[in-house]
Motif scaffolding. Structure first.
Motif, short mmCIF file in Angstrom:
data_model
loop_
_atom_site.label_atom_id
_atom_site.label_comp_id
_atom_site.label_asym_id
_atom_site.label_seq_id
_atom_site.Cartn_x
_atom_site.Cartn_y
_atom_site.Cartn_z
N HIS A 136 11.63 -0.06 9.47
CA HIS A 136 12.14 1.21 8.86
C HIS A 136 13.47 0.83 7.97
O HIS A 136 14.44 0.71 8.66
N MET B 62 7.01 14.96 2.97
CA MET B 62 7.40 13.80 3.58
C MET B 62 8.05 14.05 5.22
O MET B 62 7.86 13.65 6.09
N ILE C 49 3.87 9.17 6.59
CA ILE C 49 3.75 8.59 7.79
C ILE C 49 2.53 9.24 8.44
O ILE C 49 1.73 8.39 9.26
N ALA D 288 -0.35 9.43 6.84
CA ALA D 288 -1.58 8.89 6.38
C ALA D 288 -1.69 7.52 6.95
O ALA D 288 -2.36 6.72 6.77
N MET D 289 -0.50 7.08 7.67
CA MET D 289 -0.66 5.52 8.20
C MET D 289 -1.59 5.32 9.17
O MET D 289 -2.36 4.38 9.25
N SER E 268 16.27 8.28 -1.07
CA SER E 268 16.91 9.34 -1.71
C SER E 268 16.12 10.50 -1.47
O SER E 268 15.00 10.66 -0.98
N GLY F 61 7.40 3.22 7.67
CA GLY F 61 7.43 4.63 8.20
C GLY F 61 8.85 5.11 8.84
O GLY F 61 9.42 4.35 9.78
N ASP G 276 -2.76 2.18 -4.33
CA ASP G 276 -2.10 3.64 -4.05
C ASP G 276 -3.55 4.39 -4.46
O ASP G 276 -4.51 4.40 -5.41
N VAL H 2 3.15 4.21 2.85
CA VAL H 2 2.44 5.60 2.78
C VAL H 2 2.94 6.60 3.71
O VAL H 2 3.77 6.31 4.49
N VAL I 89 0.81 -1.24 -0.07
CA VAL I 89 0.19 0.01 -0.05
C VAL I 89 1.05 1.34 -0.05
O VAL I 89 1.86 1.43 0.93
N GLY I 90 0.75 2.06 -1.07
CA GLY I 90 1.66 3.31 -1.31
C GLY I 90 2.76 2.74 -2.06
O GLY I 90 3.76 2.01 -1.79
N LEU I 91 2.49 3.18 -3.42
CA LEU I 91 3.66 2.74 -4.40
C LEU I 91 4.50 3.81 -4.72
O LEU I 91 4.73 3.95 -6.14
P1 NAD Z 1 6.45 8.70 -1.80
O1 NAD Z 1 6.03 9.99 -1.90
O2 NAD Z 1 7.59 8.31 -2.84
O3 NAD Z 1 5.14 7.48 -1.89
C1 NAD Z 1 4.14 7.49 -1.36
C2 NAD Z 1 2.79 6.74 -1.98
O4 NAD Z 1 1.79 6.80 -1.22
C3 NAD Z 1 2.26 7.83 -2.98
O5 NAD Z 1 2.39 7.25 -4.33
C4 NAD Z 1 0.88 8.32 -2.60
O6 NAD Z 1 0.15 8.36 -3.79
C5 NAD Z 1 0.57 6.89 -1.90
N1 NAD Z 1 -0.18 7.37 -0.83
C6 NAD Z 1 -0.54 8.39 0.14
N2 NAD Z 1 -1.59 8.19 0.86
C7 NAD Z 1 -1.94 7.00 0.51
C8 NAD Z 1 -3.09 6.28 1.08
N3 NAD Z 1 -3.88 6.58 2.08
N4 NAD Z 1 -3.39 4.77 0.48
C9 NAD Z 1 -2.49 4.54 -0.39
N5 NAD Z 1 -1.67 5.28 -0.90
C10 NAD Z 1 -1.36 6.47 -0.35
O7 NAD Z 1 6.87 8.20 -0.45
P2 NAD Z 1 8.22 7.38 -0.09
O8 NAD Z 1 9.32 7.99 -0.04
O9 NAD Z 1 8.09 6.04 -0.69
O10 NAD Z 1 7.75 7.10 1.51
C11 NAD Z 1 6.80 6.14 1.89
C12 NAD Z 1 7.20 5.73 3.59
O11 NAD Z 1 8.33 5.27 3.76
C13 NAD Z 1 6.95 7.02 4.30
O12 NAD Z 1 6.02 6.69 5.52
C14 NAD Z 1 8.40 7.46 4.72
O13 NAD Z 1 8.46 8.05 6.15
C15 NAD Z 1 9.20 6.16 4.72
N6 NAD Z 1 10.50 6.12 4.30
C16 NAD Z 1 10.82 6.96 3.33
C17 NAD Z 1 12.19 7.18 2.79
C18 NAD Z 1 12.84 7.89 2.00
O14 NAD Z 1 14.04 8.27 1.83
N7 NAD Z 1 11.82 8.41 0.98
C19 NAD Z 1 13.26 6.19 3.60
C20 NAD Z 1 12.59 5.40 4.67
C21 NAD Z 1 11.24 5.42 4.93
#
Ligand code: NAD
Length: 288
Positions: A125, A235, A76, A78-79, A130, A100, A38, A74, A12-14
């Protein structure tokens, strides 16, 4: 051919993280089927086109039917809402996990909506990522040789924990287990504080310099120090709201040290400056 570890994985969350998790496991043949969910229809379409998932579902309930592992990736904040929706579904024996960047808020949300943190919920986590985001940035090798921290609770089911641990290892990650509070304090210090400083410094300079002309004179050091200010603002806004207490603790300690540095500059106290710089250099040699 080995039997797949997982029959149906639901992600969930692509975005960057969910997309990379799905793509990497799918490419390695670890799952019989990878289903994506998503909110964004374009992300769902792209995920199928790019081979990140086998198929997508718009509705969470339809996607989760018959799932054996559900990964929540997704933003954090939105979690909480997502966990609320999941609590209303019959998840069968599915193992639930998440990616998250802060863990306390996710665990508290799970506790509230499920009436106790479910034994098959394994909070996690990945310490990889990036400045990019979105499914286009998904990379099945993203987690290779990176740490993934899992924060199981006393009630966490050992088999569920092992299953999630194994999936990350399949992606080449180095998995460690930690307590929730310890995770949030460590990450506040090593990740959240530096992002706050980078965003804060660039903004402070930018808003006082018309046309951002000052940045033309910025050298490599400035570029290195501020690279992370190119990260996704939404984010990071979520992370600071989610991990407030731990961030404040580490920020207050740092502010005292920054004040001491300011006093040393003001007083021309070279001894203090040399002490700080030398200790920092020695400490940094341990990880560079
Ligand atoms: P991202 O913005 O690339 O992707 C998030 C996706 O979630 C989007 O496609 C969005 O449309 C979708 N989304 C949002 N709300 C939703 C919902 N309610 N139901 C379904 N889809 C939904 O974000 P990311 O960088 O992949 O981060 C995702 C999670 O991973 C976050 O919780 C973040 O804290 C964590 N994280 C991120 C990183 C990083 O460096 N980017 C590293 C470690 C952990």
């Amino acid at each position: 051919i080995n039997k797949p570890l997982v029959q149906r994985l639901v992600v969930v969350g692509l975005g960057l993280i969910g997309g990379s998790f799905a793509k990497g496991l799918r490419a390695r043949g670890v799952c019989r089927e990878v289903v994506g969910v998503d909110l964004d229809p374009q992300a769902r379409r792209m995920a199928v086109e790019l081979g990140v998932v086998d198929r997508c579902e718009e509705q969470l309930a339809a996607a989760c039917q018959g799932a054996d592992v559900i990964m929540l990736a997704v933003p954090i904040l939105a979690m909480e809402c997502l966990l609320g929706e999941l609590a209303r579904l019959d998840l069968g024996d599915a193992v639930l996990t998440d990616a998250g960047s802060a863990k306390g808020n996710v665990v508290r949300a799970a506790d509230a909506v499920f009436g106790g943190v479910p034994a098959r919920f394994v909070p996690g986590h990945p310490i990889a990522g990036s400045e990019q985001s979105g499914v286009e940035a998904a990379n099945g090798e993203l987690f290779k040789r990176h740490k993934v921290i899992l924060t199981p609770l006393p009630q966490t089911d050992a088999i569920a924990l092992q299953r999630v641990d194994q999936l990350w290892r399949e992606l080449g990650a180095d998995v460690e287990h930690m307590q929730v509070e310890h995770h949030d304090q460590v990450l506040a210090a090593t990740s959240h504080l530096p992002h706050l400083l980078a965003f804060g410094l660039v903004d402070s300079l930018a808003k006082r310099n018309e046309n951002l002309e000052i940045f033309r004179y910025a050298a490599g050091g400035f570029r290195d120090f501020t690279r992370i200010a190119g990260s996704d603002p939404v984010m990071w806004h979520d992370i600071f709201l989610a991990n407030r207490e731990a961030v404040l603790r580490t920020l207050d300690v740092f502010r005292d040290d920054l004040d001491a540095l300011r006093d040393a500059v003001d007083a021309g106290d070279g001894h203090h400056l040399l002490g700080v710089f030398t200790r920092a250099r020695v400490a940094r040699e341990h990880f560079s």
